[in-house]
Enzyme design. Structure first.
Site, PDB file in Angstrom:
ATOM      1  N   GLU A  87      -3.698   3.634   3.133  1.00 45.66           N
ATOM      2  CA  GLU A  87      -2.814   4.698   3.601  1.00 45.66           C
ATOM      3  C   GLU A  87      -1.656   4.979   2.646  1.00 45.66           C
ATOM      4  O   GLU A  87      -0.996   6.008   2.767  1.00 45.66           O
ATOM      5  CB  GLU A  87      -2.267   4.380   4.995  1.00 45.66           C
ATOM      6  CG  GLU A  87      -1.289   3.248   5.065  1.00 45.66           C
ATOM      7  CD  GLU A  87      -0.806   2.992   6.484  1.00 45.66           C
ATOM      8  OE1 GLU A  87       0.356   2.590   6.620  1.00 45.66           O
ATOM      9  OE2 GLU A  87      -1.565   3.190   7.441  1.00 45.66           O
ATOM     10  N   HIS A  88      -1.409   4.102   1.697  1.00 49.41           N
ATOM     11  CA  HIS A  88      -0.294   4.322   0.775  1.00 49.41           C
ATOM     12  C   HIS A  88      -0.642   5.261  -0.372  1.00 49.41           C
ATOM     13  O   HIS A  88       0.210   6.023  -0.825  1.00 49.41           O
ATOM     14  CB  HIS A  88       0.194   2.977   0.208  1.00 49.41           C
ATOM     15  CG  HIS A  88       0.655   2.042   1.275  1.00 49.41           C
ATOM     16  ND1 HIS A  88       0.335   0.706   1.288  1.00 49.41           N
ATOM     17  CD2 HIS A  88       1.385   2.257   2.390  1.00 49.41           C
ATOM     18  CE1 HIS A  88       0.866   0.138   2.355  1.00 49.41           C
ATOM     19  NE2 HIS A  88       1.501   1.053   3.041  1.00 49.41           N
ATOM     20  N   HIS A  89      -1.894   5.198  -0.858  1.00 47.61           N
ATOM     21  CA  HIS A  89      -2.288   6.030  -1.995  1.00 47.61           C
ATOM     22  C   HIS A  89      -3.553   6.839  -1.726  1.00 47.61           C
ATOM     23  O   HIS A  89      -3.993   7.593  -2.581  1.00 47.61           O
ATOM     24  CB  HIS A  89      -2.522   5.158  -3.250  1.00 47.61           C
ATOM     25  CG  HIS A  89      -1.330   4.355  -3.622  1.00 47.61           C
ATOM     26  ND1 HIS A  89      -1.185   3.026  -3.276  1.00 47.61           N
ATOM     27  CD2 HIS A  89      -0.204   4.695  -4.289  1.00 47.61           C
ATOM     28  CE1 HIS A  89      -0.025   2.583  -3.719  1.00 47.61           C
ATOM     29  NE2 HIS A  89       0.591   3.573  -4.342  1.00 47.61           N
ATOM     30  N   GLN A 127      -5.080  -3.347   5.077  1.00 50.43           N
ATOM     31  CA  GLN A 127      -6.036  -4.407   5.404  1.00 50.43           C
ATOM     32  C   GLN A 127      -5.538  -5.289   6.550  1.00 50.43           C
ATOM     33  O   GLN A 127      -6.321  -5.711   7.402  1.00 50.43           O
ATOM     34  CB  GLN A 127      -6.322  -5.249   4.160  1.00 50.43           C
ATOM     35  CG  GLN A 127      -7.385  -6.303   4.386  1.00 50.43           C
ATOM     36  CD  GLN A 127      -7.773  -7.004   3.102  1.00 50.43           C
ATOM     37  OE1 GLN A 127      -7.684  -6.432   2.022  1.00 50.43           O
ATOM     38  NE2 GLN A 127      -8.216  -8.241   3.210  1.00 50.43           N
ATOM     39  N   HIS A 155      -8.944  -3.665  -3.769  1.00 51.54           N
ATOM     40  CA  HIS A 155      -8.166  -2.444  -3.550  1.00 51.54           C
ATOM     41  C   HIS A 155      -8.053  -1.672  -4.865  1.00 51.54           C
ATOM     42  O   HIS A 155      -7.494  -2.184  -5.841  1.00 51.54           O
ATOM     43  CB  HIS A 155      -6.770  -2.807  -3.045  1.00 51.54           C
ATOM     44  CG  HIS A 155      -6.766  -3.402  -1.674  1.00 51.54           C
ATOM     45  ND1 HIS A 155      -6.261  -2.736  -0.585  1.00 51.54           N
ATOM     46  CD2 HIS A 155      -7.220  -4.602  -1.217  1.00 51.54           C
ATOM     47  CE1 HIS A 155      -6.390  -3.501   0.492  1.00 51.54           C
ATOM     48  NE2 HIS A 155      -6.976  -4.642   0.135  1.00 51.54           N
ATOM     49  N   CYS A 157      -6.175   0.718  -5.480  1.00 56.78           N
ATOM     50  CA  CYS A 157      -4.776   1.010  -5.814  1.00 56.78           C
ATOM     51  C   CYS A 157      -4.181  -0.102  -6.669  1.00 56.78           C
ATOM     52  O   CYS A 157      -3.226   0.125  -7.406  1.00 56.78           O
ATOM     53  CB  CYS A 157      -3.942   1.234  -4.549  1.00 56.78           C
ATOM     54  SG  CYS A 157      -3.909  -0.145  -3.401  1.00 56.78           S
TER      55      CYS A 157
END
Length: 194
Positions: A87-89, A127, A155, A157
């Site tokens: 959800e961050h990137h 996660q 991940h 990211c």
């Protein structure tokens, strides 16, 4: 539900496509270039599929295959492949989910455990939350003597940007009930590594 069974919402696809058309020039691309003409629409379809978990009920999936059974030993479903979006990137993270529960008079179809993983993975995620959501769903629906979930993931990211650590693996776990006992957790961990 597989890709062939999935039907996107045309209005949502169109809204996402329009947004992508505005982004492409900002990163230096020409949205009218042959290879990109259909890209905004494809992104709209893909995002709906990758986030279809928002429209699914994981507890209902488990309830659809509940069976009375007097079995009180560990049930383990390991190496469940999953793919999610950070959800961050909004970059993918993916790996394996391992689930164990100890029934308390009720079991569920084994494929339903994998479907629960997919419901929560097909949302914008972290996660840690994914681990807890899977555990809570099984605990709340089956009311077992205990549940444990372990997720091992890579991940993008972390691999494609930022620290760029290509082989970093993130491991999370959460548990309830009987799994608060060290020997029960150890048995589960031995089973998933065996």
């Amino acid at each position: 539900m597989n890709l062939q069974d999935f039907h996107s919402n045309p209005e949502v696809s169109e809204a996402i496509a329009k947004a992508v058309e505005t982004v492409l020039p900002k990163i230096g691309e020409d949205p009218k270039r042959e290879g990109l003409v259909k890209t905004p629409h494809r992104v709209g379809e893909a995002l709906q599929y990758l986030c279809k978990g928002y429209n699914e009920d994981a507890e209902a999936i488990l309830r659809s295959a509940l069976f009375e059974e007097d079995y009180r030993q560990m049930v383990v479903v390991k190496d469940i492949d999953f793919y999610s979006l950070c959800e961050h990137h909004m970059l993918p993270f993916f790996g394996k989910v391992h689930v164990a529960y100890i029934p308390n008079g009720r079991i569920t179809g084994l494929s339903k455990i994998a479907r629960v993983v997919d419901v929560y993975a097909r949302r914008l995620q972290v996660q840690e939350r994914l681990t807890t959501q899977i555990k809570d769903c099984i605990q709340n629906t089956l009311n077992p003597l205990g549940v444990m979930v372990v997720i091992e993931a890579e991940h993008l990211c972390m691999q494609m940007r930022g620290v760029q650590k290509q082989h970093a693996m993130t491991v999370t776990s959460d548990f309830t009930g009987a799994f608060t006992r060290q020997e029960t957790r150890d048995e589960f961990l031995k089973l998933i590594k065996g």
